[in-house]
Design a protein around this motif. Structure first.
Motif, PDB file in Angstrom:
ATOM      1  N   VAL A  81       0.833  -1.203   0.000  1.00  0.00           N
ATOM      2  CA  VAL A  81       0.000   0.000   0.000  1.00  0.00           C
ATOM      3  C   VAL A  81       0.868   1.253   0.000  1.00  0.00           C
ATOM      4  O   VAL A  81       0.624   2.196  -0.766  1.00  0.00           O
ATOM      5  N   VAL A  82       1.903   1.268   0.853  1.00  0.00           N
ATOM      6  CA  VAL A  82       2.765   2.451   0.935  1.00  0.00           C
ATOM      7  C   VAL A  82       3.482   2.697  -0.397  1.00  0.00           C
ATOM      8  O   VAL A  82       3.457   3.811  -0.938  1.00  0.00           O
ATOM      9  N   LEU A  83       4.115   1.653  -0.936  1.00  0.00           N
ATOM     10  CA  LEU A  83       4.833   1.811  -2.197  1.00  0.00           C
ATOM     11  C   LEU A  83       3.877   2.006  -3.372  1.00  0.00           C
ATOM     12  O   LEU A  83       4.102   2.864  -4.241  1.00  0.00           O
ATOM     13  N   GLY A  84       2.807   1.210  -3.413  1.00  0.00           N
ATOM     14  CA  GLY A  84       1.882   1.271  -4.534  1.00  0.00           C
ATOM     15  C   GLY A  84       1.161   2.599  -4.637  1.00  0.00           C
ATOM     16  O   GLY A  84       1.058   3.175  -5.730  1.00  0.00           O
ATOM     17  N   VAL A  85       0.654   3.099  -3.516  1.00  0.00           N
ATOM     18  CA  VAL A  85      -0.052   4.381  -3.540  1.00  0.00           C
ATOM     19  C   VAL A  85       0.906   5.510  -3.909  1.00  0.00           C
ATOM     20  O   VAL A  85       0.549   6.422  -4.669  1.00  0.00           O
ATOM     21  N   SER A  86       2.132   5.464  -3.389  1.00  0.00           N
ATOM     22  CA  SER A  86       3.114   6.499  -3.723  1.00  0.00           C
ATOM     23  C   SER A  86       3.432   6.497  -5.215  1.00  0.00           C
ATOM     24  O   SER A  86       3.453   7.548  -5.859  1.00  0.00           O
ATOM     25  N   TYR A 130       2.097 -11.984 -17.396  1.00  0.00           N
ATOM     26  CA  TYR A 130       2.930 -12.831 -16.539  1.00  0.00           C
ATOM     27  C   TYR A 130       4.339 -12.989 -17.120  1.00  0.00           C
ATOM     28  O   TYR A 130       5.329 -12.940 -16.390  1.00  0.00           O
ATOM     29  N   LEU A 131       4.426 -13.172 -18.436  1.00  0.00           N
ATOM     30  CA  LEU A 131       5.737 -13.347 -19.066  1.00  0.00           C
ATOM     31  C   LEU A 131       6.587 -12.082 -18.944  1.00  0.00           C
ATOM     32  O   LEU A 131       7.805 -12.166 -18.745  1.00  0.00           O
ATOM     33  N   VAL A 132       5.948 -10.925 -19.051  1.00  0.00           N
ATOM     34  CA  VAL A 132       6.693  -9.666 -18.902  1.00  0.00           C
ATOM     35  C   VAL A 132       7.257  -9.553 -17.491  1.00  0.00           C
ATOM     36  O   VAL A 132       8.428  -9.216 -17.288  1.00  0.00           O
ATOM     37  N   VAL A 133       6.421  -9.839 -16.493  1.00  0.00           N
ATOM     38  CA  VAL A 133       6.876  -9.778 -15.103  1.00  0.00           C
ATOM     39  C   VAL A 133       7.985 -10.794 -14.854  1.00  0.00           C
ATOM     40  O   VAL A 133       8.977 -10.511 -14.164  1.00  0.00           O
ATOM     41  N   LYS A 134       7.854 -11.972 -15.446  1.00  0.00           N
ATOM     42  CA  LYS A 134       8.874 -13.007 -15.269  1.00  0.00           C
ATOM     43  C   LYS A 134      10.194 -12.594 -15.890  1.00  0.00           C
ATOM     44  O   LYS A 134      11.273 -12.780 -15.295  1.00  0.00           O
ATOM     45  N   ILE A 146       3.011  -4.013  -7.953  1.00  0.00           N
ATOM     46  CA  ILE A 146       2.910  -2.554  -8.050  1.00  0.00           C
ATOM     47  C   ILE A 146       3.140  -2.049  -9.471  1.00  0.00           C
ATOM     48  O   ILE A 146       2.328  -1.285 -10.014  1.00  0.00           O
ATOM     49  N   LEU A 147       4.241  -2.472 -10.098  1.00  0.00           N
ATOM     50  CA  LEU A 147       4.633  -1.911 -11.392  1.00  0.00           C
ATOM     51  C   LEU A 147       3.635  -2.192 -12.517  1.00  0.00           C
ATOM     52  O   LEU A 147       3.422  -1.312 -13.361  1.00  0.00           O
ATOM     53  N   PRO A 148       3.005  -3.386 -12.608  1.00  0.00           N
ATOM     54  CA  PRO A 148       2.039  -3.579 -13.713  1.00  0.00           C
ATOM     55  C   PRO A 148       0.876  -2.595 -13.700  1.00  0.00           C
ATOM     56  O   PRO A 148       0.300  -2.317 -14.752  1.00  0.00           O
ATOM     57  N   ASP A 214      -3.603 -10.981  -8.239  1.00  0.00           N
ATOM     58  CA  ASP A 214      -2.226 -10.837  -8.705  1.00  0.00           C
ATOM     59  C   ASP A 214      -1.243 -11.487  -7.754  1.00  0.00           C
ATOM     60  O   ASP A 214      -0.180 -11.964  -8.170  1.00  0.00           O
ATOM     61  N   GLY A 215      -1.580 -11.537  -6.452  1.00  0.00           N
ATOM     62  CA  GLY A 215      -0.717 -12.243  -5.517  1.00  0.00           C
ATOM     63  C   GLY A 215      -0.669 -13.729  -5.788  1.00  0.00           C
ATOM     64  O   GLY A 215       0.380 -14.371  -5.662  1.00  0.00           O
TER      65      GLY A 215
END
Length: 295
Positions: A81-86, A130-134, A146-148, A214-215
């Motif tokens: 939440v802290v990183l994602g919202v920021s 998923y392939l991009v994240v991998k 967070i990044l997607p 996503d988790g």
């Protein structure tokens, strides 16, 4: 005089009573969920629980809190939440500010706007994502959550429209004083945009806190699950754990059912939002009149 007349006073009283009644109706489901979470599985299965716990027990919460995984997942969700919202706020503001300019100032504005809208309507799909994240080596990392979704386009549109209704005289005064784009954004736009920022902050906070799918996809190990994903998995574990348990565990599970654990899950999920929302409410009310400033 018309605002102090007797019919108007009766109209106000009716509004107060009616809106209070609606507010109480909105609270009933929350109270029911809370009562179920504190009731025994037998009472819930028998349909005896309404707005007050029956056979009061903390077994559902105890069942979840006894595992240290809950604490780890809670910490993961807080970090997310802290990183994602920021990240969401930074990118939302940086994207919305240039897109709020006229085409004469930002010539490629229309092209970029359509590109962002296109990404909101269409996506590459689950497997390509998923392939991009991998390939970026983000699996089993909080950044995979967070990044997607770093640039929420809907929030960008909200902030963009808010920036567009601000008086142009404010920006022109800043430019006359020698301010550039970043200085104008930081010193002029952001201070008067608190209502809009509070709105997109709440949207981002709720989205990150409640996200669980996503988790399941990006986290290989359950130790890295965010809280929503972990709580979702509990519903499956309750039924599976009934097959091979000790006598002590059986006594605990006898007080637990899928409905009580689900109620505890729902209540724990909405508790942080209920704690934060009152602090953001005043900005929503203030935001109703901010756009009325005229140049």
């Amino acid at each position: 005089m018309q605002f102090t007349s007797k019919p108007y006073r009766w109209f106000l009283r009716f509004n107060y009573v009616f809106l209070s009644f609606l507010a109480v109706l909105c609270l009933f489901p929350i109270v029911n969920v809370l009562a179920i979470s504190f009731s025994s599985g037998e009472a819930v299965s028998a349909g005896q629980v309404t707005f007050w716990p029956v056979d009061f027990t903390l077994s559902s919460y105890k069942y979840m809190l006894e595992d240290t995984q809950f604490i780890r997942s809670f910490g993961t969700s807080l970090l997310r939440v802290v990183l994602g919202v920021s990240v969401n706020l930074i990118f939302t503001v940086l994207v919305a500010y240039p897109l709020s300019k006229e085409a004469a100032v930002f010539r490629s504005r229309t092209v970029y706007a359509w590109i962002f809208v296109f990404t909101m309507l269409f996506s590459g799909g689950l497997i390509p994502g998923y392939l991009v994240v991998k390939e970026m080596n983000l699996l089993d990392s909080v950044w995979a959550l967070i990044l997607p979704g770093a640039v929420p386009i809907f929030n960008v549109l909200l902030m963009l429209n808010f920036f567009r209704v601000l008086p142009k005289e404010m920006e022109e005064a800043a430019w006359m004083d020698g301010a550039g784009h970043l200085r104008t954004l930081w010193s002029v736009y952001l201070p008067v945009s608190l209502p809009s920022i509070a709105t997109v902050t709440l949207f981002a906070l709720v989205g990150h806190w409640n996200a669980w799918f996503d988790g399941m996809i990006f986290m290989r190990s359950p130790e890295h699950y965010p809280l929503a994903t972990y709580l979702q998995s509990i519903l499956q574990q309750v039924t599976a754990s009934m097959q091979n348990v000790t006598l002590e565990e059986a006594a605990l599970l006898n007080q637990v059912s899928d409905r009580t654990t689900q109620a505890a899950q729902i209540f724990l999920s909405i508790l942080p939002i209920m704690a934060i929302y009152p602090f953001l409410q005043r900005y929503f009310v203030h935001g109703m009149v901010v756009g009325s400033v005229k140049g």
